[in-house]
Design an enzyme around this catalytic site. Structure first.
Site, mmCIF file in Angstrom:
data_model
loop_
_atom_site.group_PDB
_atom_site.id
_atom_site.type_symbol
_atom_site.label_atom_id
_atom_site.label_comp_id
_atom_site.label_asym_id
_atom_site.label_seq_id
_atom_site.Cartn_x
_atom_site.Cartn_y
_atom_site.Cartn_z
ATOM 1 N N SER A 245 44.661 36.752 36.431
ATOM 2 C CA SER A 245 43.788 36.104 36.870
ATOM 3 C C SER A 245 44.177 34.618 37.990
ATOM 4 O O SER A 245 44.675 35.698 39.819
ATOM 5 C CB SER A 245 43.479 35.406 35.919
ATOM 6 O OG SER A 245 42.020 34.242 35.563
ATOM 7 N N ASP A 268 43.646 41.965 36.629
ATOM 8 C CA ASP A 268 42.594 41.449 36.454
ATOM 9 C C ASP A 268 42.621 39.540 37.085
ATOM 10 O O ASP A 268 42.170 38.983 36.600
ATOM 11 C CB ASP A 268 42.274 40.622 35.115
ATOM 12 C CG ASP A 268 41.122 41.342 34.441
ATOM 13 O OD1 ASP A 268 41.021 42.009 34.690
ATOM 14 O OD2 ASP A 268 40.605 41.175 33.081
ATOM 15 N N HIS A 323 39.015 39.709 29.582
ATOM 16 C CA HIS A 323 40.099 39.521 30.424
ATOM 17 C C HIS A 323 41.092 38.499 29.611
ATOM 18 O O HIS A 323 42.735 38.851 30.460
ATOM 19 C CB HIS A 323 39.419 38.329 31.223
ATOM 20 C CG HIS A 323 39.942 37.261 32.515
ATOM 21 N ND1 HIS A 323 40.728 38.245 33.561
ATOM 22 C CD2 HIS A 323 40.515 36.123 32.374
ATOM 23 C CE1 HIS A 323 41.186 37.067 33.951
ATOM 24 N NE2 HIS A 323 41.132 36.301 34.220
#
Length: 401
Positions: A245, A268, A323
């Site tokens: 992330s 991600d 996620h």
């Protein structure tokens, strides 16, 4: 007491090595380096496994990040997660028959150094030394540093208590997640943070290079681990960055700033914090491993700005993943709780992380020149599995790239 449901737990590494872990902090201030180190270790009967969440302040930080009452958050998190352990042995003696390649790992927004232990322990079990950085840019839900006691605190026997793992002259200070202020523009904050995060990854690597060269280091945390055993243990020609992330963006920023990173794996990735002009300056191979449920056209189009005819840039998407399929939370909740909190996707969490780890290892072997058997998973790099999509499930207009 936390949740002790027998079928829940963080999966251990599948490689040939037992895994140890220890914490390192050098320079007790906010400018210092703070990380959890995962490494191949000797198997030992006495060694204990550490708590997944190190102390209650991290529960408080998670509550702040999720905007819920701290007292309520502590009770919920302690019930759900308080009993879980990390699949590694605390301060176990280092052991490897060969020099270890190095990975610097960067956590996501609202996370901290211990929350990706399934990924880090797997890499260590396969022979890597992994430093999971705890960022001090106020993007972690909680972290800490130390300040020196004042003269009055030194004189006051009833003053702030120091734990057994810290020097008597220091006091622990907590730093919590910084929310966006009302009316504040987000990009300047996130852009400043991603630059600091990359610097912290590079600083962690610099500390490991010093340790490898035999320079004596002063670990503020006074653990039982013998850092001198890591002298000449690392293969410093084979270094990679991995992150999730915000940590995925940190990987790209770090690759641009430090050529010692030979490649990067972005899980991600959240591309928003990065400057557009950065993309053309990144020269190393990058592997984007995405979840099916998180990505959107604007984010994917920024990833595609890193496409290159001469440098390998790969992308795969894990079907049914969300996620939160990358941090450890996904293994510790099931059914309605996991779905409600968006910690579980439609794919079995262990299948998702196994695909992620195997694809990562194959990519690292390819671009670090490892002499391992990770190339057996090369097809995953190209999305060749029923649970993978080659590239992305998102439609991106060519004009937006």
């Amino acid at each position: 007491m936390g949740n002790t449901c027998s079928n829940l737990g963080i999966p251990p590494g599948k490689g040939p090595n037992a895994v140890g872990c220890t914490d390192f902090m050098m320079d007790h201030t906010t400018q210092g380096s703070f990380f959890r180190l995962y490494y191949p270790c000797q198997e030992t009967e006495k060694a204990e496994k550490p708590d997944w969440v190190p102390c209650v302040e991290y529960f408080n930080g998670l509550a702040d990040f999720l905007k819920i009452n701290r007292a309520l958050g502590e009770r919920i998190f302690n019930y759900l997660f308080g009993s879980f352990k990390i699949p590694a042995f605390v301060d176990a003696p280092f052991k490897s028959n060969e020099k270890c390649p190095v990975v610097i790992f960067s956590h996501g927004l609202g996370a901290f150094r211990t929350l990706y232990s399934a990924i880090c322990a797997e890499l260590a079990s396969q022979g890597f030394i992994v430093a999971s950085v705890e960022h001090r840019d106020q993007s972690a839900s909680a972290t800490y540093y130390f300040r020196e006691k004042t003269e009055s605190e030194k004189a006051n026997k009833n003053g702030p208590k120091t734990s057994t793992s810290t020097p008597d002259n220091l006091v622990r200070e907590w730093m919590y997640y910084r929310s966006l202020q009302h009316g504040e523009s987000e990009f300047p904050l996130r852009n400043k943070q991603v630059k600091q995060r990359a610097d912290e990854c590079i600083l962690a690597l610099d500390r490991l290079i010093e340790i490898n060269s035999g320079i004596s280091v002063q670990n503020v945390l006074q653990t039982q681990f013998d850092w001198t055993t890591l002298e000449n243990s690392m293969d410093l020609c084979r270094i990679a960055a991995v992150g999730h992330s915000f940590g995925g963006a940190t990987v790209i920023e770090a690759l641009c700033k430090e050529v010692k990173f030979k490649c990067g794996v972005a899980l991600d990735a959240w591309m928003f914090p990065l400057d557009d002009e950065l993309f053309a300056r990144v020269k190393q191979p990058i592997f984007f491993i995405n979840s099916q449920k998180f990505q959107w056209a604007g984010n994917i189009s920024r990833m595609k700005k890193l496409d290159s005819a001469v440098i390998q840039r790969k992308m795969i998407t894990i079907r049914g993943a969300v996620h939160q399929s990358f941090p450890d939370f996904t293994f510790l909740t099931r059914n309605w709780i996991g779905r409600l909190m968006k910690l579980n996707g439609e794919i079995d969490p262990e299948i998702a992380i196994d695909l992620c780890n195997k694809a990562t290892l194959a990519f690292l072997q390819r671009h670090l020149g490892l002499r391992k058997n990770f190339d057996q998973w090369d097809p995953l790099i190209d999305g060749q599995d029923d649970n993978l999509i080659k590239g992305t499930n998102i439609t991106v207009l060519q004009s937006s790239i």
